[in-house]
Motif scaffolding. Structure first.
Motif, short mmCIF file in Angstrom:
data_model
loop_
_atom_site.label_atom_id
_atom_site.label_comp_id
_atom_site.label_asym_id
_atom_site.label_seq_id
_atom_site.Cartn_x
_atom_site.Cartn_y
_atom_site.Cartn_z
N HIS A 88 0.69 -1.16 0.02
CA HIS A 88 -0.06 -0.03 -0.10
C HIS A 88 0.74 1.17 -0.09
CE1 HIS A 88 -4.47 -0.84 0.69
NE2 HIS A 88 -4.16 -1.78 0.76
N LEU A 89 1.96 1.23 0.69
CA LEU A 89 2.72 2.50 0.94
C LEU A 89 3.50 2.65 -0.16
CD1 LEU A 89 3.46 2.27 4.91
CD2 LEU A 89 1.66 3.50 3.75
N THR A 90 4.07 1.75 -0.87
CA THR A 90 4.98 2.11 -2.01
C THR A 90 3.84 2.08 -3.04
OG1 THR A 90 5.20 -0.43 -2.14
CG2 THR A 90 6.96 0.90 -0.76
N ARG A 91 2.69 1.86 -3.15
CA ARG A 91 1.70 1.92 -4.37
C ARG A 91 2.26 0.56 -5.32
NH1 ARG A 91 0.73 7.93 -5.70
NH2 ARG A 91 -1.34 6.86 -6.69
N ASN A 92 2.97 -0.27 -4.85
CA ASN A 92 3.27 -1.71 -5.96
C ASN A 92 2.79 -2.77 -5.46
OD1 ASN A 92 5.26 -3.24 -7.00
ND2 ASN A 92 5.84 -1.46 -8.16
N ASP A 118 -6.63 2.81 8.20
CA ASP A 118 -7.38 4.06 7.38
C ASP A 118 -6.26 4.82 7.08
OD1 ASP A 118 -9.79 2.63 7.52
OD2 ASP A 118 -10.37 4.09 9.28
N ARG A 119 -5.15 5.16 7.92
CA ARG A 119 -4.38 6.08 7.26
C ARG A 119 -3.38 5.68 6.17
NH1 ARG A 119 -4.68 6.88 12.97
NH2 ARG A 119 -5.12 8.89 13.45
N MET A 156 -2.75 6.43 -1.39
CA MET A 156 -3.28 7.10 -2.53
C MET A 156 -2.30 8.18 -3.13
SD MET A 156 -7.00 7.85 -1.15
CE MET A 156 -7.85 6.61 -0.01
N GLY A 157 -1.09 8.36 -2.30
CA GLY A 157 -0.19 9.58 -2.91
C GLY A 157 0.13 10.48 -1.91
N GLU A 158 1.13 11.10 -1.90
CA GLU A 158 1.49 12.16 -0.72
C GLU A 158 0.57 13.33 -1.01
OE1 GLU A 158 5.34 14.80 0.47
OE2 GLU A 158 5.62 13.13 -1.06
N ASP A 159 0.11 13.78 -2.16
CA ASP A 159 -0.44 15.09 -2.32
C ASP A 159 -1.81 14.81 -1.91
OD1 ASP A 159 1.51 16.50 -3.34
OD2 ASP A 159 0.95 16.05 -5.53
N PHE A 160 -2.51 13.53 -2.14
CA PHE A 160 -3.64 13.26 -1.74
C PHE A 160 -3.93 12.96 -0.20
CE2 PHE A 160 -7.52 10.70 -0.81
CZ PHE A 160 -8.33 11.18 -2.00
N GLY A 194 -5.64 15.86 5.41
CA GLY A 194 -5.05 16.37 6.56
C GLY A 194 -3.96 15.01 7.23
N VAL A 195 -3.63 14.27 6.36
CA VAL A 195 -2.96 13.09 6.97
C VAL A 195 -1.46 13.47 6.78
CG1 VAL A 195 -2.42 10.54 6.72
CG2 VAL A 195 -4.69 11.43 6.34
N SER A 196 -0.65 13.14 7.80
CA SER A 196 0.84 13.37 7.90
C SER A 196 1.45 12.29 6.97
CB SER A 196 1.42 13.49 8.98
OG SER A 196 2.70 13.76 9.06
N TYR A 197 1.82 12.43 5.89
CA TYR A 197 2.25 11.43 4.99
C TYR A 197 3.48 10.88 5.49
CZ TYR A 197 3.94 8.99 0.68
OH TYR A 197 4.20 8.10 -0.32
N ASN A 198 4.52 11.73 5.64
CA ASN A 198 5.88 10.92 6.12
C ASN A 198 5.74 10.32 7.31
OD1 ASN A 198 7.31 12.17 3.86
ND2 ASN A 198 7.56 13.84 4.69
N THR A 199 4.81 10.80 8.28
CA THR A 199 4.74 10.07 9.55
C THR A 199 4.02 8.76 9.49
OG1 THR A 199 4.48 12.30 10.82
CG2 THR A 199 3.62 10.16 11.82
#
Length: 341
Positions: free
Chosen positions: A91-95, A220-221, A227-231, A236-241
């Motif tokens: 999920h996190l690597t989108r691959n 859920d996070r 879905m991608g960093e911008d999305f 309001g989700v801290s992507y890097n965290t």
């Protein structure tokens, strides 16, 4: 916006079942796994039947309590944990072809175990676990950094790069193990094997239960981050965290399982793919099914390893490698299949 199927599949076609059917599938999976688990307790070199336990035969009860029950617990926990780790990583690597075994995480954990063996001795399980986690974290984040710096247009290239990355690390580990006369010890980590699981020598693997609970709380996070960093930032989700937490979960799970039972190839790759093909991509909904399917897969591989050459035993890692390789090739061919418009 519903998150049931928003995470794009790498192979392009997902056919999730109706949400109303999921509880039935979950209950059916739990019942099936329970029956398989009960049956597996009476498969092995030592003759053991339920009647022996009812009769209260001391030596049979000892085999059951000291060997069979711990082995079953380790099988279920290892299978569930590695499958969940693979699901999070994909999920996190989108691959869909990224997992601890195709991103170098497992190989870095083995290198950490080797280092811990040199500095803490062969008996310090806690030292091995902590060092393996640190090395697995370093290797996983290094792989992610590589993915961010280099843009790959073909999804198949990413796991190939990960396999080469892990191969280099494994070559270094093997070199030092050979020079330090630790090849026999290294072999116990490279191939998953539950034959040595006994009471008092496996309990550390229960740590993955805590890790899986954390994974479920952040499910859920993870779905949003997938879905991608911008999305994710727009919601309001801290992507890097979230990514960092996910990779920590992957590293801890991989390291703990590798320390206790060794590496189980392809498990974190094929199980999440097969489950999400049927149930969709919402991580919170598919995570329990992934854990059940992973536990069941490892249990089946372990029983096959015990009966194929009875009374000898084939390591579960070997059985999983054969089955996993076939499924992996099938997934690649399916992903490369031309799509109709």
């Amino acid at each position: 916006m519903s998150t049931t199927n928003v995470s794009a599949r790498a192979d392009g076609d997902s056919a999730p079942v109706s949400p109303g059917l999921r509880p039935r599938y979950l209950i059916g999976g739990i019942v099936a796994l329970s029956v398989m688990s009960l049956a597996s307790l009476f498969v092995g070199v030592s003759d053991l039947t339920p009647l022996d336990l009812l009769r209260g035969e001391g030596d049979k009860i000892q085999v059951f309590v000291i060997s069979r029950l711990p082995r079953l617990a380790a099988i279920l926990l290892a299978g569930a944990a590695l499958s969940v780790a693979g699901l999070i990583m994909q999920h996190l690597t989108r691959n869909r072809f990224v997992s601890p075994s195709t991103a170098g995480t497992t190989e870095w954990a083995m290198l950490g175990i080797l280092v811990a063996t040199l500095f803490f001795g062969g008996t310090s399980v806690m030292g091995k676990m902590v060092t393996a986690i640190v090395f697995a974290l370093f290797g996983t984040f290094l792989f992610l950094r590589l993915l961010r710096r280099v843009q790959f247009t073909d999804m198949i290239v990413v796991p190939l790069v990960g396999l080469m990355f892990g191969g280099v690390v494994m070559a270094v580990t093997t070199f030092f193990a050979y020079r330090l006369e630790l090849m026999q010890a290294l072999n116990t980590w490279t191939t998953g094997d539950f034959s040595g699981i006994l009471r008092g020598r496996y309990e550390i693997i229960w740590l993955v239960v805590v890790v899986m609970i954390v994974a479920y709380l952040y499910a859920d996070r993870f779905t949003v981050a997938g879905m991608g960093e911008d999305f994710a930032k727009n919601l309001g989700v801290s992507y890097n965290t979230v990514v960092n937490i996910g990779m920590i979960i992957v590293a801890i799970t991989t390291a703990v399982v590798t320390v206790v039972v060794g590496a189980i190839p392809f498990l974190g790759l094929i199980i999440p793919n097969l489950v999400t093909m049927v149930l969709g991509d919402n991580l919170r909904r598919v995570l329990p099914f992934t854990a059940l399917a992973g536990a069941g897969f490892v249990l089946v591989c372990d029983v096959l390893g015990r009966v194929i050459r009875h009374p000898y035993e084939i390591p579960v890692g070997t059985v999983a490698s054969v089955i996993g390789a076939v499924v992996f090739i099938a997934l690649i061919l399916r992903a490369r299949r031309p799509r109709s418009l």
